[in-house]
Design a protein around this motif. Sequence first.
Motif, PDB file in Angstrom:
ATOM      1  N   ARG A 168     103.420  36.466  85.390  1.00  0.00           N
ATOM      2  CA  ARG A 168     103.011  36.756  84.023  1.00  0.00           C
ATOM      3  C   ARG A 168     102.044  37.930  83.977  1.00  0.00           C
ATOM      4  N   HIS A 169     101.058  37.932  84.850  1.00  0.00           N
ATOM      5  CA  HIS A 169     100.016  38.956  84.805  1.00  0.00           C
ATOM      6  C   HIS A 169     100.516  40.333  85.236  1.00  0.00           C
ATOM      7  N   PHE A 170     101.526  40.358  86.115  1.00  0.00           N
ATOM      8  CA  PHE A 170     101.920  41.635  86.694  1.00  0.00           C
ATOM      9  C   PHE A 170     103.357  42.036  86.326  1.00  0.00           C
ATOM     10  N   GLN A 171     103.868  41.492  85.224  1.00  0.00           N
ATOM     11  CA  GLN A 171     105.171  41.962  84.776  1.00  0.00           C
ATOM     12  C   GLN A 171     105.013  43.386  84.208  1.00  0.00           C
ATOM     13  N   PRO A 172     105.985  44.254  84.437  1.00  0.00           N
ATOM     14  CA  PRO A 172     107.282  44.036  85.083  1.00  0.00           C
ATOM     15  C   PRO A 172     107.296  44.395  86.572  1.00  0.00           C
ATOM     16  N   LEU A 173     106.116  44.457  87.195  1.00  0.00           N
ATOM     17  CA  LEU A 173     106.065  44.824  88.618  1.00  0.00           C
ATOM     18  C   LEU A 173     106.670  43.741  89.506  1.00  0.00           C
ATOM     19  N   ILE A 174     106.503  42.495  89.079  1.00  0.00           N
ATOM     20  CA  ILE A 174     106.915  41.349  89.889  1.00  0.00           C
ATOM     21  C   ILE A 174     108.033  40.589  89.178  1.00  0.00           C
TER      22      ILE A 174
ATOM     23  N   CYS B 251     109.392  38.633  94.241  1.00  0.00           N
ATOM     24  CA  CYS B 251     109.827  39.951  94.722  1.00  0.00           C
ATOM     25  C   CYS B 251     109.139  41.082  93.964  1.00  0.00           C
ATOM     26  N   TRP B 252     108.971  42.182  94.649  1.00  0.00           N
ATOM     27  CA  TRP B 252     108.526  43.420  94.005  1.00  0.00           C
ATOM     28  C   TRP B 252     109.735  44.013  93.286  1.00  0.00           C
ATOM     29  N   ALA B 253     109.575  44.266  91.989  1.00  0.00           N
ATOM     30  CA  ALA B 253     110.737  44.600  91.161  1.00  0.00           C
ATOM     31  C   ALA B 253     111.044  46.085  91.101  1.00  0.00           C
ATOM     32  N   LEU B 254     110.075  46.935  91.448  1.00  0.00           N
ATOM     33  CA  LEU B 254     110.251  48.377  91.235  1.00  0.00           C
ATOM     34  C   LEU B 254     110.087  49.154  92.540  1.00  0.00           C
ATOM     35  N   PRO B 255     111.184  49.412  93.215  1.00  0.00           N
ATOM     36  CA  PRO B 255     111.102  50.098  94.515  1.00  0.00           C
ATOM     37  C   PRO B 255     110.460  51.481  94.417  1.00  0.00           C
ATOM     38  N   ARG B 256     110.575  52.135  93.235  1.00  0.00           N
ATOM     39  CA  ARG B 256     109.980  53.471  93.101  1.00  0.00           C
ATOM     40  C   ARG B 256     108.447  53.442  93.196  1.00  0.00           C
ATOM     41  N   LEU B 257     107.861  52.273  92.945  1.00  0.00           N
ATOM     42  CA  LEU B 257     106.396  52.169  92.952  1.00  0.00           C
ATOM     43  C   LEU B 257     105.856  51.405  94.154  1.00  0.00           C
ATOM     44  N   VAL B 258     106.720  51.029  95.087  1.00  0.00           N
ATOM     45  CA  VAL B 258     106.263  50.146  96.159  1.00  0.00           C
ATOM     46  C   VAL B 258     105.222  50.807  97.054  1.00  0.00           C
TER      47      VAL B 258
ATOM     48  N   LEU C 101     119.128  53.930  87.009  1.00  0.00           N
ATOM     49  CA  LEU C 101     117.899  54.092  86.231  1.00  0.00           C
ATOM     50  C   LEU C 101     117.254  52.735  85.952  1.00  0.00           C
ATOM     51  N   TYR C 102     118.068  51.718  85.690  1.00  0.00           N
ATOM     52  CA  TYR C 102     117.485  50.400  85.430  1.00  0.00           C
ATOM     53  C   TYR C 102     116.903  49.807  86.703  1.00  0.00           C
ATOM     54  N   ALA C 103     117.577  50.015  87.835  1.00  0.00           N
ATOM     55  CA  ALA C 103     117.045  49.520  89.110  1.00  0.00           C
ATOM     56  C   ALA C 103     115.704  50.172  89.432  1.00  0.00           C
ATOM     57  N   ASP C 104     115.559  51.443  89.069  1.00  0.00           N
ATOM     58  CA  ASP C 104     114.319  52.181  89.352  1.00  0.00           C
ATOM     59  C   ASP C 104     113.195  51.828  88.390  1.00  0.00           C
ATOM     60  N   THR C 105     113.519  51.465  87.143  1.00  0.00           N
ATOM     61  CA  THR C 105     112.478  51.380  86.106  1.00  0.00           C
ATOM     62  C   THR C 105     112.428  50.059  85.350  1.00  0.00           C
ATOM     63  N   ARG C 106     113.502  49.271  85.392  1.00  0.00           N
ATOM     64  CA  ARG C 106     113.657  48.061  84.572  1.00  0.00           C
ATOM     65  C   ARG C 106     113.466  48.377  83.087  1.00  0.00           C
TER      66      ARG C 106
ATOM     67  N   ALA D 227      95.742  39.057  97.171  1.00  0.00           N
ATOM     68  CA  ALA D 227      96.351  38.524  98.395  1.00  0.00           C
ATOM     69  C   ALA D 227      97.833  38.245  98.188  1.00  0.00           C
ATOM     70  N   VAL D 228      98.174  37.657  97.029  1.00  0.00           N
ATOM     71  CA  VAL D 228      99.591  37.377  96.745  1.00  0.00           C
ATOM     72  C   VAL D 228     100.379  38.676  96.637  1.00  0.00           C
ATOM     73  N   LEU D 229      99.807  39.672  95.938  1.00  0.00           N
ATOM     74  CA  LEU D 229     100.505  40.953  95.798  1.00  0.00           C
ATOM     75  C   LEU D 229     100.748  41.589  97.156  1.00  0.00           C
ATOM     76  N   ARG D 230      99.733  41.539  98.023  1.00  0.00           N
ATOM     77  CA  ARG D 230      99.920  42.133  99.343  1.00  0.00           C
ATOM     78  C   ARG D 230     101.043  41.420 100.102  1.00  0.00           C
ATOM     79  N   LEU D 231     101.085  40.098 100.021  1.00  0.00           N
ATOM     80  CA  LEU D 231     102.141  39.351 100.704  1.00  0.00           C
ATOM     81  C   LEU D 231     103.520  39.719 100.160  1.00  0.00           C
ATOM     82  N   VAL D 232     103.624  39.848  98.845  1.00  0.00           N
ATOM     83  CA  VAL D 232     104.906  40.234  98.246  1.00  0.00           C
ATOM     84  C   VAL D 232     105.333  41.613  98.745  1.00  0.00           C
ATOM     85  N   LEU D 233     104.380  42.536  98.796  1.00  0.00           N
ATOM     86  CA  LEU D 233     104.695  43.904  99.241  1.00  0.00           C
ATOM     87  C   LEU D 233     105.053  43.951 100.723  1.00  0.00           C
TER      88      LEU D 233
END
Length: 817
Positions: free
Chosen positions: A222-228, A236-243, A152-157, A195-201
């Motif tokens: 900072r701007h995209f926590q907890p996604l990044i 890294c992209w932190a939430l595989p459920r939302l990738v 559950l933590y890996a999926d949602t943080r 552009a950075v988000l696309r590269l991370v994904l």
Amino acid sequence: MSDLLLALPADQRDRIWVRLDEKHAALIEEIIAAPEPVAVIEAPAGSGKTTLVQRLAERLNVELTLAPSYRLGKNHQAAICDMRTLMGEVQARSVLDEQLEKCILTRRPNWNQPWCDKLVLFGTARVFSWQDLCLSRAELGEILPEEQAEQLYADTRGWPWLIRAVLEDSALTEQRAVSFLLTYFLQQASLEELAVLRLVLEHEDGLSCDAALKDRVFEVKRHFQPLITSRGDKLCWALPRLVDAARVAVGLRIKEHEETPVRLVTSSLLYENKMVPQAICELQLAGREEEATRLFARHGGPFFLFRYGRQAFADVLRGFAADNGSEAVISSRALAAAKAGDSGRAMKIMSDAFGEDYADLSTAFRATQQFSVLLRSVRLILATYEDQMVSEETVHLLDGLIREIPSTDHFSRGSFYHSMMELHMRTGEMEEAEKIAKWAIYHYEQAEVPLLMVSVRIYQCNIALKEGEIPRAAAMQEEAEKLLESMGMEAETERRFNRLVKGCIAYERGDPQPLLTFIDRDMEAFAIGEMWPSLADSAVYFGAQVLNRHRGMGPARSFLEGWRVNHWQAPHFRFTMIMRRVELLQDNGRWIEAEQHLEAIQGRITRQWVESAKQELAKLTDANEISVALTWMRQIAFERPKKTELLEQLDMFLGNYEVTRNQARMLTSVKAFVARRQKNTTLASTVFLQLLSDAARSDSIGSLYEDIIFLEELVNDRQIRSFILSRDQLQDALNSLTKADENARAERKDETDPLTRMERRVLMIVAEGASNKYAANMLGLSEATVKFHLKNTYRKLGCKRRSEAIATARSMGMIGA
């Protein structure tokens, strides 16, 4: 959702919300008790911030509103303001100057308000982050079993809205997830952030971030926590459920802009991050062919391959238009063809683009006005893949190129020396090749190109192998292996080359298995891929030798035939194959057939020339002529070992400075054999002692296996063996040679083969059409002994005459066809 989470019972799910409620209650008390007058709650949407603020308003008896000027409570003691309505520091001061006991400000991470950060620095404000509102891994572990808590933590943080969405799986549709991300995260994202988000994904393992991107990384995190999140130097992209939803959402936002600006921004980011191949590909996708070409040329053009690896090189080349006429792109396509094993196509690409003069090496290097330094450098590289000898005049022309390459251009200078090393090896100038190798290593070290350093180390290993210096070969091979282990790029070709030389070294040290394994697993890929003629020579030499010793003449001959059919038809390689075939026949006692092949070789070195030569043997300089003369010398020595002048001729030949160490070893083996046949046991013992001492010192016992047809008589001679065994330091060498020969013969001997070794040798010679007298002379036997062995052979095979015995032995695989 995973089966682990689907299996969660209702009471455990309820305990999650109870635990979250308890956490918020404790957080409210902490906010109120904090000594700082200002509390900043900084959290993304879905963290429960609104619920928390509502409970805070109740606790402080404040009527909650978004209006910044609205404050209620006794003596205006508290205010709760949503930062979306505060446009700047002046408006904020209108709230803060009221000297409230507690001012609570809420904002999202991507709202940029520096004055708020200043309050924190001055100790006026305390920040409560999104982690303070979300459930930690430890907190989930207090509620759920270990595996479910981990999942559950890996999926949602621990993000409340995502926990709810995950546990109520039907609610987390891609459409809803995309809408959520667009509304709360991407609505105000800049083009650079997108552009950075696309590269991370796009980088599932994380986007490696160089120092140039550190400031951007900080802002994006900072701007995209907890996604990044970040792991080491990777974003890294932190939430595989939302990738998947994130890729769609980012793509939709990017489509709102023109494609070209987005690609240009991405290319710029990648280039700043030292991801040059990806930056060039982005320019190509943006339709900026000219800019992509300039960037490609700036980073090496055809040498781009060695900095960034084969895959990146191939990806970039595919992105260029077919009609791209730049030197960098055309020469890179040619080099790619050569690296794929098609040197003919490589030369056609260059000749079609730059004219037929380019095809001739010396002509191309004379035309300094017609062909640039880059084009001549590539021509030199292509020469290393072509199986042709280079004249001294051409070598002098080639040497002139180094004067045109700036001393600071270490990459190009290293490439020059690298190519010249192969050409000198091809002409047998091993000392010069080794000297040049050191210069190549120096320049590659300065240029920081470990892939090419690996290549040079393998060359040095090959030089040492050809000179019989096995410890030096092993040291170079180990250096190559260390470099390969430290590299982060794909280098399968170099790893295959390394496995080959490693197998050759093991064989020289008495262990054939690594080389046999290479032949079984790697030889096909090696033979059809990138090939250096000097390394091909070693593959042919050692491959045929190990197969002959351990699997028999048939597999060894098939191995050679496969090379002859499928590879270069240039004179040098054809000559190499003929010589290996002749040596293979000699090693297996097929002397008549070997002589037929030798007589077919065109040139001045014939049997008659060798039989009469003395001083001439010491003066030979051409590598091919030396090879032919040595093979004739083996033939003559085995057929006529009692020839009066043979020992003198051998000494003359051994005094030739152009004879390689391995060739000297072969001549010394012949000399020991001849001395014994001429009943000079003292000389035979001394020469054999010298031979074994040299093999022990250079750790190259395997190099003697090819000469076993000459050495076996010395190994089995009691007087000579006793003389050798009196030297303790040579016992291991002699025993290794004896054991290796016995093992090889045992591996090759069919259990159903009733013949002794001597019976088989006699039968092999007469099967070639030799008379009993000729066989006796070749084997050092009397005619009566030959007849005795033949009678035993007829009896064992159930035959009455020679022709029947030969036919039967061939059908049983005892002798070759």
